[in-house]
Design a protein around this motif. Structure first.
Motif, PDB file in Angstrom:
ATOM      1  N   ALA A 146      33.779  17.910  10.836  1.00 31.29           N
ATOM      2  CA  ALA A 146      32.453  18.516  10.841  1.00 31.29           C
ATOM      3  C   ALA A 146      31.653  18.079   9.625  1.00 31.29           C
ATOM      4  CB  ALA A 146      32.576  20.043  10.869  1.00 31.29           C
ATOM      5  N   GLU A 147      32.328  18.029   8.478  1.00 31.90           N
ATOM      6  CA  GLU A 147      31.633  17.666   7.245  1.00 31.90           C
ATOM      7  C   GLU A 147      31.091  16.244   7.321  1.00 31.90           C
ATOM      8  OE1 GLU A 147      34.207  17.968   3.950  1.00 31.90           O
ATOM      9  OE2 GLU A 147      32.596  17.701   2.501  1.00 31.90           O
ATOM     10  N   ILE A 148      31.956  15.326   7.744  1.00 35.60           N
ATOM     11  CA  ILE A 148      31.527  13.935   7.820  1.00 35.60           C
ATOM     12  C   ILE A 148      30.462  13.763   8.895  1.00 35.60           C
ATOM     13  CG2 ILE A 148      32.259  11.586   8.346  1.00 35.60           C
ATOM     14  CD1 ILE A 148      34.885  12.160   7.103  1.00 35.60           C
ATOM     15  N   GLY A 149      30.636  14.428  10.037  1.00 32.88           N
ATOM     16  CA  GLY A 149      29.645  14.339  11.102  1.00 32.88           C
ATOM     17  C   GLY A 149      28.292  14.831  10.631  1.00 32.88           C
ATOM     18  N   LEU A 150      28.315  15.913   9.856  1.00 36.07           N
ATOM     19  CA  LEU A 150      27.063  16.472   9.351  1.00 36.07           C
ATOM     20  C   LEU A 150      26.406  15.526   8.356  1.00 36.07           C
ATOM     21  CD1 LEU A 150      25.632  18.993  10.033  1.00 36.07           C
ATOM     22  CD2 LEU A 150      26.570  20.074   8.010  1.00 36.07           C
ATOM     23  N   MET A 151      27.242  14.901   7.530  1.00 34.92           N
ATOM     24  CA  MET A 151      26.690  13.925   6.591  1.00 34.92           C
ATOM     25  C   MET A 151      26.048  12.764   7.355  1.00 34.92           C
ATOM     26  SD  MET A 151      29.523  13.674   3.579  1.00 34.92           S
ATOM     27  CE  MET A 151      28.545  12.855   2.355  1.00 34.92           C
ATOM     28  N   LYS A 152      26.658  12.427   8.482  1.00 37.49           N
ATOM     29  CA  LYS A 152      26.092  11.352   9.286  1.00 37.49           C
ATOM     30  C   LYS A 152      24.768  11.794   9.886  1.00 37.49           C
ATOM     31  CE  LYS A 152      27.396   8.164  12.954  1.00 37.49           C
ATOM     32  NZ  LYS A 152      28.267   7.906  14.091  1.00 37.49           N
ATOM     33  N   ALA A 153      24.738  13.040  10.390  1.00 43.01           N
ATOM     34  CA  ALA A 153      23.536  13.523  11.065  1.00 43.01           C
ATOM     35  C   ALA A 153      22.369  13.714  10.106  1.00 43.01           C
ATOM     36  CB  ALA A 153      23.838  14.845  11.774  1.00 43.01           C
ATOM     37  N   THR A 154      22.650  14.118   8.876  1.00 43.13           N
ATOM     38  CA  THR A 154      21.561  14.319   7.923  1.00 43.13           C
ATOM     39  C   THR A 154      21.294  13.060   7.116  1.00 43.13           C
ATOM     40  OG1 THR A 154      23.164  15.227   6.376  1.00 43.13           O
ATOM     41  CG2 THR A 154      21.895  16.792   7.673  1.00 43.13           C
ATOM     42  N   GLU A 155      21.774  11.922   7.590  1.00 40.05           N
ATOM     43  CA  GLU A 155      21.498  10.616   7.007  1.00 40.05           C
ATOM     44  C   GLU A 155      22.040  10.447   5.589  1.00 40.05           C
ATOM     45  OE1 GLU A 155      17.155  10.798   7.956  1.00 40.05           O
ATOM     46  OE2 GLU A 155      17.586   8.896   8.923  1.00 40.05           O
ATOM     47  N   GLN A 156      22.955  11.330   5.182  1.00 42.19           N
ATOM     48  CA  GLN A 156      23.509  11.165   3.846  1.00 42.19           C
ATOM     49  C   GLN A 156      24.351   9.900   3.749  1.00 42.19           C
ATOM     50  OE1 GLN A 156      25.325  14.739   2.037  1.00 42.19           O
ATOM     51  NE2 GLN A 156      24.261  15.895   3.612  1.00 42.19           N
ATOM     52  N   LEU A 157      25.061   9.563   4.842  1.00 46.30           N
ATOM     53  CA  LEU A 157      25.878   8.347   4.820  1.00 46.30           C
ATOM     54  C   LEU A 157      24.980   7.115   4.756  1.00 46.30           C
ATOM     55  CD1 LEU A 157      28.679   9.164   7.416  1.00 46.30           C
ATOM     56  CD2 LEU A 157      28.760   9.301   4.939  1.00 46.30           C
TER      57      LEU A 157
ATOM     58  N   ASP B 139      32.660   8.715  13.800  1.00 46.75           N
ATOM     59  CA  ASP B 139      32.233   8.230  15.109  1.00 46.75           C
ATOM     60  C   ASP B 139      31.355   9.226  15.841  1.00 46.75           C
ATOM     61  OD1 ASP B 139      33.672   7.155  18.169  1.00 46.75           O
ATOM     62  OD2 ASP B 139      32.595   5.907  16.739  1.00 46.75           O
ATOM     63  N   ALA B 140      31.145  10.401  15.247  1.00 50.41           N
ATOM     64  CA  ALA B 140      30.442  11.456  15.970  1.00 50.41           C
ATOM     65  C   ALA B 140      29.006  11.051  16.271  1.00 50.41           C
ATOM     66  CB  ALA B 140      30.451  12.742  15.139  1.00 50.41           C
ATOM     67  N   ILE B 141      28.482  11.558  17.380  1.00 50.86           N
ATOM     68  CA  ILE B 141      27.064  11.385  17.657  1.00 50.86           C
ATOM     69  C   ILE B 141      26.318  12.332  16.738  1.00 50.86           C
ATOM     70  CG2 ILE B 141      25.306  11.639  19.424  1.00 50.86           C
ATOM     71  CD1 ILE B 141      27.477  11.089  21.485  1.00 50.86           C
ATOM     72  N   PRO B 142      25.325  11.832  15.990  1.00 47.90           N
ATOM     73  CA  PRO B 142      24.735  12.674  14.933  1.00 47.90           C
ATOM     74  C   PRO B 142      23.788  13.762  15.418  1.00 47.90           C
ATOM     75  CG  PRO B 142      23.716  10.503  14.951  1.00 47.90           C
ATOM     76  CD  PRO B 142      24.801  10.451  15.969  1.00 47.90           C
TER      77      PRO B 142
ATOM     78  N   ARG C 119      31.392  18.432  19.552  1.00 46.44           N
ATOM     79  CA  ARG C 119      32.374  17.757  20.414  1.00 46.44           C
ATOM     80  C   ARG C 119      33.368  16.966  19.588  1.00 46.44           C
ATOM     81  NH1 ARG C 119      29.990  14.172  24.532  1.00 46.44           N
ATOM     82  NH2 ARG C 119      27.904  14.821  23.966  1.00 46.44           N
ATOM     83  N   ALA C 120      32.894  16.369  18.521  1.00 50.14           N
ATOM     84  CA  ALA C 120      33.808  15.600  17.678  1.00 50.14           C
ATOM     85  C   ALA C 120      34.859  16.505  17.054  1.00 50.14           C
ATOM     86  CB  ALA C 120      33.013  14.883  16.577  1.00 50.14           C
ATOM     87  N   THR C 121      34.426  17.686  16.612  1.00 51.43           N
ATOM     88  CA  THR C 121      35.375  18.620  16.012  1.00 51.43           C
ATOM     89  C   THR C 121      36.435  19.031  17.022  1.00 51.43           C
ATOM     90  OG1 THR C 121      33.406  19.483  14.956  1.00 51.43           O
ATOM     91  CG2 THR C 121      35.445  20.611  14.501  1.00 51.43           C
ATOM     92  N   THR C 122      35.979  19.323  18.242  1.00 50.17           N
ATOM     93  CA  THR C 122      36.945  19.679  19.287  1.00 50.17           C
ATOM     94  C   THR C 122      37.911  18.533  19.524  1.00 50.17           C
ATOM     95  OG1 THR C 122      35.158  20.889  20.339  1.00 50.17           O
ATOM     96  CG2 THR C 122      37.147  20.539  21.632  1.00 50.17           C
ATOM     97  N   ARG C 123      37.375  17.314  19.572  1.00 54.34           N
ATOM     98  CA  ARG C 123      38.242  16.163  19.826  1.00 54.34           C
ATOM     99  C   ARG C 123      39.293  16.015  18.747  1.00 54.34           C
ATOM    100  NH1 ARG C 123      33.983  12.842  21.848  1.00 54.34           N
ATOM    101  NH2 ARG C 123      33.604  12.073  19.743  1.00 54.34           N
ATOM    102  N   THR C 124      38.891  16.285  17.496  1.00 57.48           N
ATOM    103  CA  THR C 124      39.871  16.179  16.413  1.00 57.48           C
ATOM    104  C   THR C 124      41.060  17.075  16.684  1.00 57.48           C
ATOM    105  OG1 THR C 124      38.308  15.560  14.702  1.00 57.48           O
ATOM    106  CG2 THR C 124      40.278  16.678  13.985  1.00 57.48           C
ATOM    107  N   VAL C 125      40.787  18.344  16.978  1.00 57.91           N
ATOM    108  CA  VAL C 125      41.892  19.277  17.155  1.00 57.91           C
ATOM    109  C   VAL C 125      42.733  18.888  18.363  1.00 57.91           C
ATOM    110  CG1 VAL C 125      42.501  21.675  17.512  1.00 57.91           C
ATOM    111  CG2 VAL C 125      40.555  21.112  16.079  1.00 57.91           C
ATOM    112  N   VAL C 126      42.075  18.589  19.471  1.00 53.89           N
ATOM    113  CA  VAL C 126      42.820  18.278  20.698  1.00 53.89           C
ATOM    114  C   VAL C 126      43.621  16.990  20.551  1.00 53.89           C
ATOM    115  CG1 VAL C 126      42.548  17.609  23.106  1.00 53.89           C
ATOM    116  CG2 VAL C 126      41.251  19.521  22.208  1.00 53.89           C
ATOM    117  N   ASN C 127      42.967  15.935  20.092  1.00 51.68           N
ATOM    118  CA  ASN C 127      43.670  14.656  19.971  1.00 51.68           C
ATOM    119  C   ASN C 127      44.809  14.717  18.975  1.00 51.68           C
ATOM    120  OD1 ASN C 127      41.964  13.613  21.826  1.00 51.68           O
ATOM    121  ND2 ASN C 127      40.769  12.367  20.419  1.00 51.68           N
TER     122      ASN C 127
END
Lengths: 284, 260, 161
Positions: free
Chosen positions: B117-128, B223-226, B233-241
């Protein structure tokens, strides 16, 4: 590509443009974003790239900064072809460019001070007291020296943008790219940002590229405008010159007219037929 | 019928594509490890996030699992008059299987999902993107510290889970069920081999699971969609995978080390 | 940066806790004491049938563990199982006429080798072998014998070799 070929600041009086774009073509999936676009960004000036939403303005900034590669064409920054650089050289070039993101993109786990200090800490070996002085100077320039210990979540949108601006000038770049700097701001904040962008550009000898669809604000400080739509440069020139442009589209865009070449109505079958009032062949 | 086969083919290709991207991602991440050695502060900060903050759930779960093992084991052994073997049962179950596997699953749920979630959020807020624009490699500064810290934390957490579990089983067995304390430990010590069980079980398994869990967590964030939906969905995938891969890997490792 | 100091402390405590857990697992849970065992001296014993005896099974005398089964082999000429026993060095006074039996611990337990001391004054050394052995009881043969006995009346069962 030797490191000494790069100078840290561009000479404002030199004639050659800082960024040249020739024959740029780029598509995303089936959508053509740019087809055969030519652009010149003059040194030391504020150049605005304007157009309707979705015209690809942000994409253009990404192409100039090397975040994405064009399908065809050539983009040069200070004589260097951006998309042919390897990662290390690209990073070297990027140290001389800065970008202000639409979401300000401050690092949420660092204070304002730490955010501005970030590029200094990563790329220089300056002692802490010197870094502190530099950071405070940058913050003073944007008027946020007193806010240095706040966290990004405690800042208003305008303050966040100013903090991001302070971070962008931390390494004294030669060029700053602004991605929609005025969107969603109240008039006072907008006024502050407008003043800052223009003042910094002149005081620091920067080249500024502003991507925006806020016509009035942008045109008030831009030295040169490019208007793009549908993947093409529709017109370009100084703001005053464009006022008297012959293009009906330019007139609609610059004066915010609701209808014109960009039609008010999304393509639809005839109104009468849609309401089933009477039989009629559909009109285009 | 053909439609179904076509879909299956497409899914497989998509899955292989993803696996390839994940591998390239990992290789690039590992390439930055040299530089990371000069900045231990980044790793320590992440060790706190994924390690220390996971302690409460790991410790409490370990305690409960150990206590349940004590109760269940007793219920099954008492019919054979073999309750003195309770220590063996509790210890072997935890050391060989439940310790590393459950710790890995809990880790994925608590720390892995947080990292994604943290990395995905950084991606979504353009921090990366901002970091890349400032000529700082997010692989070195964001992804690698989290991966390395998680890789170190996983075995430690598994060890803590196992040890606390055994203690939990001990307390239930001796103080609640009346099993002889001496028999509990001595039978256990006779039956649990250091190399055969502890190392082959907890140590090797938790290292392997740590590798997998952290790799998935960091990659899914990258890889998350930002968008907010993409991140969820990415967070869910992490736990399930992570759960699926850990359990499959557990089967393989168990067959290798404990198969007869 | 005072926060960082606290953070470092927490991380240090966490790592220490983890290592302590592994230490406990190594010391209290597992049989680490038995690791330094390869210094034992080796003797062999031959059996007709070892039953379910496995390597590393305990070797006891009078119920006290004095060593481990180090290896199990088959002699293709005499078709006997050759079991190598590793006896701890401090138990070096086993008479050469001691006997070895394969016994089962408890009803369902694993099989082990139980030694019974003989009376000779000579003691076994490394490479020695036990002459008197008792093979494992194989359940099927026992049952088979019981069935045969029941079928043929009350004849006494033949002596086991």
């Amino acid at each position: 590509m030797s490191a000494t070929a790069f100078s840290s600041r561009s000479d404002p009086s030199s004639e050659s443009p800082l960024v040249t774009v020739r024959g740029l073509s780029f598509r995303r999936g089936d959508r053509i974003i740019f087809q055969n676009v030519d652009l010149d960004i003059p040194r030391g000036k504020v150049t605005a790239i304007m157009g309707p939403s979705g015209a690809g303005k942000t994409t253009l900034l990404r192409l100039i900064s090397g975040q994405i590669r064009p399908d065809a064409g050539r983009i040069e920054v200070d004589g260097v072809c951006v998309h042919e650089l390897g990662r290390k050289d690209l990073y070297q070039l990027r140290k001389r460019m800065s970008m202000l993101f639409q979401s300000s993109a401050l690092f949420t786990d660092l204070t304002v001070f730490e955010n501005v200090a970030f590029p200094l800490r990563e790329h220089t070996r300056l002692p802490e007291n010197l870094i502190r002085t530099l950071v405070l100077m940058k913050l003073e320039a944007v008027g946020l020296r007193g806010a240095r210990d706040l966290m990004p979540s405690e800042l208003s949108g305008g303050m966040a943008r100013r903090a991001a601006l302070a971070r962008a000038i931390a390494l004294d770049p030669m060029m700053i790219l602004y991605d929609e700097p005025f969107s969603g701001q109240d008039p006072i904040t907008m006024g502050v940002l407008i003043k800052l962008i223009r003042t910094l550009n002149d005081a620091l000898g920067l080249t500024s590229i502003i991507v925006s669809h806020d016509v009035k604000e942008t045109a008030s400080i831009a030295d040169y405008l490019y208007l793009i739509s549908d993947g093409l440069v529709v017109d370009h020139g100084a703001p005053l010159a464009l006022e008297s442009s012959s293009s009906a589209w330019v007139e609609q865009f610059l004066h915010a007219l609701p209808d014109g070449p960009m039609s008010f109505h999304y393509p639809a079958p005839s109104y009468a037929e849609d309401l089933a009032l009477r039989e009629e062949p559909p009109r285009a | 019928m053909l439609d179904g086969l076509q879909r299956l083919g497409r899914l497989t290709l998509g899955w292989l594509n993803r696996l390839g991207r994940a591998t390239l991602f990992l290789l690039r991440l590992l390439g930055t490890l040299g530089a990371l050695g000069r900045r231990p502060g980044l790793i320590i900060k992440q060790l706190y996030s994924v390690g220390v903050l996971s302690l409460p759930i790991i410790a409490m779960s370990g305690l409960f699992v150990g206590m349940v093992l004590g109760l269940q084991g007793y219920a099954n052994l008492v019919d054979f008059g073999a309750t003195s073997s309770l220590g063996t049962v509790v210890a072997l179950s935890l050391v060989r299987e439940l310790g590393p596997v459950l710790a890995a699953l809990l880790y994925a749920a608590r720390a892995g999902s947080a990292v994604t979630a943290e990395i995905g959020l950084m991606k979504a807020t353009e921090q990366l993107a901002a970091m890349q624009m400032m000529a700082v490699d997010p692989f070195a500064r964001v992804f690698a510290p989290r991966f390395v810290a998680g890789f170190i934390a996983m075995p430690l957490l598994a060890g803590i889970f196992t040890a606390i579990g055994i203690l939990g089983g001990y307390f239930v067995a001796v103080y609640q069920l009346g099993v002889d304390s001496g028999a509990f430990w001595s039978q256990m010590q006779a039956a649990v081999g250091l190399v055969d069980d502890v190392i082959n079980g907890v140590v090797i398994k938790s290292v392997a699971f740590g590798w997998v869990a952290n790799w998935i967590a960091v990659f899914e964030g990258y890889d998350a969609i930002p968008t907010s939906e993409g991140i969820s969905r990415a967070t869910t995938r992490t736990v399930v995978n992570t759960a699926l891969v850990v359990l499959a890997l557990d089967f393989v490792l168990t067959a290798i080390f404990f198969g007869v | 940066m005072g926060n960082f100091k606290k953070l470092e402390l927490a991380v240090g405590a966490f790592v220490a806790l983890g290592l302590a857990a592994f230490f406990m697992l190594a010391m209290k849970v597992s049989n680490i004491a038995e690791l330094g065992e390869d210094k034992g001296y080796k003797i062999t014993a031959r059996f007709e049938n070892i039953g379910g005896l496995k390597a590393r099974a305990p070797v006891t005398l009078g119920g006290v563990r004095i060593g481990r089964v180090a290896g199990i082999d088959l002699d293709m000429r005499s078709y006997e199982a050759v079991v190598t026993l590793s006896i701890e060095p401090k138990y070096n006074q086993l008479p050469t006429d001691s006997s070895a039996s394969i016994l089962t611990s408890g009803v369902l337990g694993e099989q082990y080798v139980g030694l019974e001391p003989g009376g000779m004054d000579e003691y076994l050394k490394n490479g020695g072998s036990l002459k008197l052995t008792q093979s494992a009881l194989v359940l099927e043969k026992l049952i088979g014998r019981m069935v045969t006995n029941a079928a043929s009346g009350d004849k006494p069962p033949p002596k086991t070799p």
